[in-house]
Structure formats: structure tokens, C-alpha cells
Design a protein around this motif. Structure first.
Motif, PDB file in Angstrom:
ATOM      1  N   GLU A   1      24.660  30.089  34.113  1.00  0.00           N
ATOM      2  CA  GLU A   1      25.733  29.224  34.613  1.00  0.00           C
ATOM      3  C   GLU A   1      26.601  29.987  35.616  1.00  0.00           C
ATOM      4  N   PRO A   2      26.045  30.258  36.788  1.00  0.00           N
ATOM      5  CA  PRO A   2      26.785  31.091  37.751  1.00  0.00           C
ATOM      6  C   PRO A   2      28.105  30.481  38.223  1.00  0.00           C
ATOM      7  N   GLU A   3      28.153  29.173  38.369  1.00  0.00           N
ATOM      8  CA  GLU A   3      29.383  28.535  38.858  1.00  0.00           C
ATOM      9  C   GLU A   3      30.496  28.628  37.808  1.00  0.00           C
ATOM     10  N   PHE A   4      30.188  28.240  36.593  1.00  0.00           N
ATOM     11  CA  PHE A   4      31.169  28.265  35.502  1.00  0.00           C
ATOM     12  C   PHE A   4      31.645  29.694  35.232  1.00  0.00           C
ATOM     13  N   SER A   5      30.716  30.623  35.103  1.00  0.00           N
ATOM     14  CA  SER A   5      31.092  32.011  34.826  1.00  0.00           C
ATOM     15  C   SER A   5      31.844  32.615  36.014  1.00  0.00           C
ATOM     16  N   GLY A   6      31.431  32.278  37.227  1.00  0.00           N
ATOM     17  CA  GLY A   6      32.122  32.778  38.417  1.00  0.00           C
ATOM     18  C   GLY A   6      33.558  32.297  38.471  1.00  0.00           C
ATOM     19  N   TRP A   7      33.773  31.035  38.123  1.00  0.00           N
ATOM     20  CA  TRP A   7      35.128  30.464  38.084  1.00  0.00           C
ATOM     21  C   TRP A   7      36.006  31.261  37.112  1.00  0.00           C
ATOM     22  N   LEU A   8      35.504  31.491  35.905  1.00  0.00           N
ATOM     23  CA  LEU A   8      36.288  32.217  34.899  1.00  0.00           C
ATOM     24  C   LEU A   8      36.570  33.661  35.334  1.00  0.00           C
ATOM     25  N   LEU A   9      35.560  34.327  35.856  1.00  0.00           N
ATOM     26  CA  LEU A   9      35.758  35.718  36.284  1.00  0.00           C
ATOM     27  C   LEU A   9      36.713  35.802  37.466  1.00  0.00           C
ATOM     28  N   LEU A  10      36.633  34.853  38.391  1.00  0.00           N
ATOM     29  CA  LEU A  10      37.566  34.868  39.522  1.00  0.00           C
ATOM     30  C   LEU A  10      38.989  34.575  39.071  1.00  0.00           C
ATOM     31  N   LEU A  11      39.160  33.752  38.051  1.00  0.00           N
ATOM     32  CA  LEU A  11      40.509  33.532  37.511  1.00  0.00           C
ATOM     33  C   LEU A  11      41.084  34.863  37.014  1.00  0.00           C
ATOM     34  N   LEU A  12      40.280  35.610  36.286  1.00  0.00           N
ATOM     35  CA  LEU A  12      40.726  36.870  35.711  1.00  0.00           C
ATOM     36  C   LEU A  12      40.907  37.958  36.770  1.00  0.00           C
ATOM     37  N   PHE A  13      39.990  38.040  37.730  1.00  0.00           N
ATOM     38  CA  PHE A  13      40.006  39.147  38.693  1.00  0.00           C
ATOM     39  C   PHE A  13      40.832  38.880  39.950  1.00  0.00           C
ATOM     40  N   THR A  14      41.359  37.656  40.115  1.00  0.00           N
ATOM     41  CA  THR A  14      42.262  37.390  41.239  1.00  0.00           C
ATOM     42  C   THR A  14      43.680  37.082  40.770  1.00  0.00           C
ATOM     43  N   GLY A  15      43.826  36.604  39.527  1.00  0.00           N
ATOM     44  CA  GLY A  15      45.134  36.214  39.021  1.00  0.00           C
ATOM     45  C   GLY A  15      45.634  34.905  39.606  1.00  0.00           C
ATOM     46  N   GLN A  16      44.752  34.154  40.236  1.00  0.00           N
ATOM     47  CA  GLN A  16      45.170  32.896  40.871  1.00  0.00           C
ATOM     48  C   GLN A  16      44.959  31.710  39.935  1.00  0.00           C
ATOM     49  N   ARG A  17      45.604  30.614  40.272  1.00  0.00           N
ATOM     50  CA  ARG A  17      45.525  29.401  39.451  1.00  0.00           C
ATOM     51  C   ARG A  17      44.133  28.777  39.532  1.00  0.00           C
ATOM     52  N   SER A  18      43.794  28.070  38.478  1.00  0.00           N
ATOM     53  CA  SER A  18      42.488  27.423  38.368  1.00  0.00           C
ATOM     54  C   SER A  18      42.184  26.535  39.566  1.00  0.00           C
ATOM     55  N   ASN A  19      43.138  25.693  39.943  1.00  0.00           N
ATOM     56  CA  ASN A  19      42.890  24.774  41.061  1.00  0.00           C
ATOM     57  C   ASN A  19      42.694  25.507  42.377  1.00  0.00           C
ATOM     58  N   ASN A  20      43.367  26.641  42.557  1.00  0.00           N
ATOM     59  CA  ASN A  20      43.166  27.412  43.781  1.00  0.00           C
ATOM     60  C   ASN A  20      41.753  27.973  43.827  1.00  0.00           C
ATOM     61  N   VAL A  21      41.279  28.507  42.713  1.00  0.00           N
ATOM     62  CA  VAL A  21      39.923  29.067  42.677  1.00  0.00           C
ATOM     63  C   VAL A  21      38.904  27.958  42.906  1.00  0.00           C
ATOM     64  N   ILE A  22      39.131  26.802  42.314  1.00  0.00           N
ATOM     65  CA  ILE A  22      38.215  25.669  42.496  1.00  0.00           C
ATOM     66  C   ILE A  22      38.164  25.237  43.964  1.00  0.00           C
ATOM     67  N   ARG A  23      39.301  25.313  44.660  1.00  0.00           N
ATOM     68  CA  ARG A  23      39.358  24.868  46.063  1.00  0.00           C
ATOM     69  C   ARG A  23      39.086  25.982  47.070  1.00  0.00           C
ATOM     70  N   MET A  24      38.656  27.152  46.610  1.00  0.00           N
ATOM     71  CA  MET A  24      38.376  28.274  47.515  1.00  0.00           C
ATOM     72  C   MET A  24      37.265  27.890  48.492  1.00  0.00           C
TER      73      MET A  24
END
Length: 189
Positions: A20-43
């Protein structure tokens, strides 16, 4: 998340990266960027400068309504580079490449229990949610003596008062601070 929980979280999510690269990538980017969920989704790819390791988030996508440049660490860059560039949005779950990712909040709520993040320390009120990953980013900075101003900037916060929420200082850090002041006052090296 404390250090032990962070290691477990990263380990559990890494297991999902091939399936599940998309789902796992979303979670890891939340942790490793400190940005909000919606921002990561709209990257979007157009917002990224991989050479400079920056992500420019436009004002209309920020809660503060101010544009923000997020500095990316090497791990975040590697996650981003793992996604195909043949689409507008970096993380994608929609068959139409022009459309952004669906929100994975509900998926996480279902998946966190089997992964061991449904109730930390046996307390259901301590269940991990995606925003806790942002708080973890800020807490790590606070525990390593970054100023509230630096933490606010790293998180894209405008208000220092809002930033203090993320700057959870643990007891050991306070004890170390007390010992540091004692040594300074007494001239002990």
C-alpha cells in the motif's frame, strides 16, 4: 508518540510500503514533514523543488492563509521520489490522474487497532490519529531544545501560542534543564 512508539510506528508502516504505497507514504510524510493531513493529500509535483528539498504550499491550502515553504528531510524526499511523476498529485488513489487522493482518515481509524495504535497504554483515549504525527514532529523539536519560534516555523504555524501545544516537554527534559541551570549558577563544568 514517544521514542518506542515512533520506532514501532515506522516499522509497521514500512511493512505496508510495497502493498500500500499511497497509504503508507501518506502516513510517513505526515510524520516526516510535520504537515497537516490535508496538505500532504494535496501535495502537487509542481509545488516541489527536489534539488533544494523544499515544498511550497500555497496560501489557499494553509490553515493560516499564508504561503509556506516546508523543508524536506532526505527520508521525505525518498518517499516522494518513490511515486510516479505522471500525475498532478504526488499521492494518488483516484483512477483519474488529475484528481487528488481521497482522505485516508477513516482507513487509518480502522487500521490502527491491528497495528497496535488503537489504544496506547491500554487507554482508548490515547489512540493515535494522523494529527498526532504532526504533534510528534513538534515534540521531537521541543525535546531537542529548538525554540518555539523555530518549531512554529517548521510546522507553518503563525501563533507561538498554538505551537506550544506541540511542544510537550517531558519530565526528563525538565530535570535536565534544572541540572543545567544548577551547573551554570555554581560554575560546574
Amino acid at each position: 508518540l514517544d521514542e518506542k512508539e515512533r520506532k514501532k510506528f515506522i516499522s509497521e508502516i514500512e511493512k505496508l510500503r510495497t502493498k500500500e504505497p499511497e497509504f503508507s507514504g501518506w502516513l510517513l510524510l505526515l510524520l516526516f514533514t510535520g504537515q497537516r493531513s490535508n496538505n500532504v493529500i494535496r501535495m502537487k509535483w509542481s509545488q516541489l523543488n527536489m534539488e533544494n528539498k523544499t515544498w511550497s504550499i500555497p496560501s489557499e491550502e494553509m490553515k493560516s492563509r499564508r504561503s509556506f515553504v516546508c523543508n524536506l528531510n532526505d527520508f521525505a524526499v525518498d518517499i516522494i521520489k518513490s511515486f510516479p511523476r505522471d500525475r498532478e498529485y504526488v499521492i494518488h488513489s483516484n483512477p483519474d490522474p488529475k484528481k487528488q487522493l481521497n482522505n485516508w482518515q477513516k482507513t487509518w481509524m480502522r487500521r490502527r487497532i491491528p497495528m497496535g495504535f488503537g489504544a496506547l497504554e491500554g487507554n482508548a483515549r490515547n489512540a493515535v490519529n494522523p494529527h498526532d504525527l504532526r504533534r510528534t514532529y513538534g515534540a521531537i523539536l521541543a525535546q531537542n531544545n529548538y525554540s518555539l519560534h523555530a518549531i512554529a516555523h517548521a510546522l507553518g504555524q503563525v501563533s507561538i501560542a498554538a505551537t506550544s501545544i506541540y511542544a510537550r516537554i517531558n519530565e526528563a527534559t525538565l530535570a535536565n534543564a534544572s541540572e543545567f541551570v544548577e551547573k551554570e549558577l555554581l560554575g560546574i563544568s
